[in-house]
Scaffold this active site. Structure first.
Site, PDB file in Angstrom:
ATOM      1  N   GLU A   1       0.818  -1.215   0.000  1.00 13.06           N
ATOM      2  CA  GLU A   1       0.000   0.000   0.000  1.00 13.06           C
ATOM      3  C   GLU A   1       0.848   1.260   0.000  1.00 13.06           C
ATOM      4  OE1 GLU A   1      -3.535   0.063   2.368  1.00 13.06           O
ATOM      5  OE2 GLU A   1      -3.557  -2.105   2.541  1.00 13.06           O
TER       6      GLU A   1
ATOM      7  N   ASP B   1      -3.509  -0.903  12.205  1.00 11.22           N
ATOM      8  CA  ASP B   1      -4.370  -2.029  11.839  1.00 11.22           C
ATOM      9  C   ASP B   1      -3.578  -3.284  12.181  1.00 11.22           C
ATOM     10  OD1 ASP B   1      -5.992  -3.973  10.848  1.00 11.22           O
ATOM     11  OD2 ASP B   1      -6.054  -3.242   8.774  1.00 11.22           O
TER      12      ASP B   1
ATOM     13  N   GLU C   1      -7.451  -0.827  14.494  1.00  6.93           N
ATOM     14  CA  GLU C   1      -8.348  -1.672  13.708  1.00  6.93           C
ATOM     15  C   GLU C   1      -8.004  -3.138  13.966  1.00  6.93           C
ATOM     16  OE1 GLU C   1      -8.378  -0.438   9.615  1.00  6.93           O
ATOM     17  OE2 GLU C   1      -8.714  -2.495   8.924  1.00  6.93           O
TER      18      GLU C   1
ATOM     19  N   ASP D   1     -12.863  -4.540  11.156  1.00  7.19           N
ATOM     20  CA  ASP D   1     -12.751  -4.755   9.704  1.00  7.19           C
ATOM     21  C   ASP D   1     -13.162  -6.205   9.418  1.00  7.19           C
ATOM     22  OD1 ASP D   1     -11.977  -5.129   7.077  1.00  7.19           O
ATOM     23  OD2 ASP D   1      -9.837  -4.849   7.416  1.00  7.19           O
TER      24      ASP D   1
ATOM     25  N   LYS E   1     -15.797  -1.433   3.318  1.00  5.22           N
ATOM     26  CA  LYS E   1     -15.177  -1.788   2.037  1.00  5.22           C
ATOM     27  C   LYS E   1     -16.253  -2.361   1.128  1.00  5.22           C
ATOM     28  CE  LYS E   1     -10.726  -3.342   3.975  1.00  5.22           C
ATOM     29  NZ  LYS E   1     -10.164  -4.528   4.648  1.00  5.22           N
TER      30      LYS E   1
ATOM     31  N   LYS F   1      -9.484   5.731   4.638  1.00  4.79           N
ATOM     32  CA  LYS F   1      -8.234   4.959   4.761  1.00  4.79           C
ATOM     33  C   LYS F   1      -7.896   4.388   3.390  1.00  4.79           C
ATOM     34  CE  LYS F   1      -6.428   0.725   6.806  1.00  4.79           C
ATOM     35  NZ  LYS F   1      -6.806  -0.659   7.129  1.00  4.79           N
TER      36      LYS F   1
HETATM   37  C1  2PG Z   1      -7.240  -3.903   5.616  1.00  4.68           C
HETATM   38  C2  2PG Z   1      -7.014  -3.781   4.132  1.00  4.68           C
HETATM   39  C3  2PG Z   1      -6.546  -2.430   3.710  1.00  4.68           C
HETATM   40  P1  2PG Z   1      -6.746  -5.884   2.644  1.00  4.68           P
HETATM   41  O1  2PG Z   1      -6.919  -4.904   6.241  1.00  4.68           O
HETATM   42  O2  2PG Z   1      -7.801  -3.008   6.204  1.00  4.68           O
HETATM   43  O3  2PG Z   1      -5.405  -2.027   4.427  1.00  4.68           O
HETATM   44  O4  2PG Z   1      -6.167  -4.793   3.654  1.00  4.68           O
HETATM   45  O5  2PG Z   1      -7.353  -5.161   1.507  1.00  4.68           O
HETATM   46  O6  2PG Z   1      -5.576  -6.736   2.269  1.00  4.68           O
HETATM   47  O7  2PG Z   1      -7.786  -6.653   3.428  1.00  4.68           O
HETATM   48 MG    MG Z   2      -7.932  -4.134   8.118  1.00  9.72          MG
END
Ligand code: 2PG
Ligand code: MG
Length: 430
Positions: A204, A241, A284, A311, A336, A387
């Site tokens: 990232e 996170d 997170e 998350d 997401k 984020k």
């Molecule tokens: C997360 C995401 C973004 P990923 O864990 O929050 O940082 O990672 O898209 O790999 O789940």
């Molecule tokens: Mg996460």
């Protein structure tokens, strides 16, 4: 205005892996594109990302089946529908798929369609996406959560903790948050170079974590904040996170770097200890996705003074968010789009989070595209936080930059409350 054609193609994400792009065309010729991101540290309760699993092509990661579902069944259901009825379309796609996790047609096929149609609706009205998604009510520019060091699955497990991020706590404007971030990001490069630890960036865009202990990162982060001329905990707060689901196996949490093993109670105690020791304003996934008891320990101990974002715990799923609210398990929800798979369900998750007095944090995935849908989503819903990963690589910068453009479009309607968002959820930063 009717949707008259739906097309799809396999494109590539920021890791060079295949993903889905959908193009919706309307009767007046207007088009909208939907580009689907992809996670690495995915939760088990996420909707299914359909991949072909044919090892002879793209290491099994091609998405030709999802593309053909868009062109076939999904197009049949979508063509002729009113582009302005997003909820109706999304409900029809969920029904067409017929599974709980969108596993038959693929959440990537369904989400690409849902996003393409949302974009086409905005384009048909000749208004920006945030105005269309938020019905003109979205005016709040987000406080960014920006990664400085990347770890976990985004750095091949080089360190255990996934994201070491910063938040500009005293910034008075969105631009100022970016200025503070840019200063810390570049200062971190200086600090790493001096220590002989500079070795490129993780997935990232944050620096590759050449550390021997997880806690060494705090030291480098504090030094970077100070090098940039700020006081940790005053102008700049630390945000983590942990992505603890990836650390949890057979009933124990493991920090492989230090070869330490923890029970739920011990790992929760470590999270609480870190919050007491360092200027951490947000964590997170401090605990694993089904460790509800662990989440409750953490929330009870530090939920009054630290944002606790679920998350993998919630996966943008309304039922899981309801359970978390009832159990008082967190105080914020990571949002997401591709965890749940439609625009309508994503916005419903944000609204439910806000109605509970909790904070939604709109988020990118570790595998991203050049698309900036989420910047619009954050402003449209007055989510207050965004984020996107670090402050490098264009798939990340596209999102930060888009908020600057949205601010320009909003003109005097634009609002910014920055870290003031925490107080609205009853979180008093120390
Ligand atoms: C997360 C995401 C973004 P990923 O864990 O929050 O940082 O990672 O898209 O790999 O789940
Ligand atoms: Mg996460």
């Amino acid at each position: 205005m009717k949707i008259t054609s739906l097309d799809a193609l396999q494109i590539f994400d920021s890791r060079g892996n295949p993903t889905v792009e959908v193009i919706a065309t309307l009767e007046d010729g207007t088009t909208g594109h939907g580009l689907v991101p992809s996670g690495a540290s995915t939760g088990h309760h996420e909707a299914l990302e359909l991949r072909d699993c044919d090892k002879s092509r793209f290491r099994g990661k091609s998405v030709f089946k999802a593309v053909s579902h868009v062109k076939g069944e999904i197009a049949s259901t979508t063509l002729g529908r009113d582009v302005f009825d997003q909820a109706g379309l999304d409900a029809a796609l969920i029904a067409l798929d017929g599974t709980l996790g969108k596993s038959r047609l693929g959440a990537n096929a369904i989400l690409g369609t849902s996003m393409a149609v949302a974009q086409a609706a905005a384009n048909a009205k000749r208004i920006p996406l945030f105005e269309s998604l938020g019905a003109g009510q979205g005016t709040l520019l987000p406080l960014p959560e920006i990664q400085i060091f990347g770890g976990g699955k985004h750095a091949q497990g080089r360190i255990d903790i996934q994201d070491f991020m910063i938040m500009a706590l005293t910034a008075q404007s969105y631009e100022e948050t970016l200025e503070v971030t840019a200063n810390v990001f570049h200062a971190a490069a200086d600090v790493m170079r001096e220590r002989g630890l500079l070795a490129g960036v993780a997935d990232e865009g944050g620096y590759w974590p050449m550390f021997d202990r997880n806690e060494d990162v705090f030291d480098a982060l504090m030094a970077s904040i100070e090098r940039a001329g700020y006081t940790p905990g005053h102008e700049v707060g630390i945000s983590l996170d942990i992505a603890a689901t990836d650390l949890f196996h057979d009933g124990y949490y493991t920090l492989g770097l230090e070869q330490r093993r923890f029970t739920t109670e011990q790992f929760a105690a470590l999270m609480i200890e870190w919050v007491e020791k360092y200027p951490i304003v947000s964590i997170e996934d401090p605990m694993a996705e089904d460790d509800w008891a662990g989440w409750q320990i953490v929330r009870e101990a530090i939920g009054q003074r630290c944002q606790l974002i679920g998350d993998d715990l919630f996966t943008t799923n309304l039922e899981r968010i309801e359970r978390g609210i009832a159990a008082s398990a967190a105080n914020a929800v990571l949002i997401k789009l591709n965890q749940i798979g439609t625009v309508t369900e994503t916005i419903a998750a944000i609204h439910r989070t806000q109605a509970a007095g909790w904070l939604p944090v709109v988020s990118a995935r570790s595998g991203e595209t050049e698309d900036a849908f989420i910047s619009h989503l954050a402003v449209a819903t007055n989510a207050g936080q965004l984020k996107v990963g670090s402050f490098s690589r264009s798939e990340r910068m596209a999102k930060w930059n888009e908020v600057l453009r949205i601010q320009r479009l909003l003109g005097s309607r634009a609002r910014f409350i920055g870290a003031g968002i925490f107080a609205s959820a009853g979180i008093q930063l120390p």
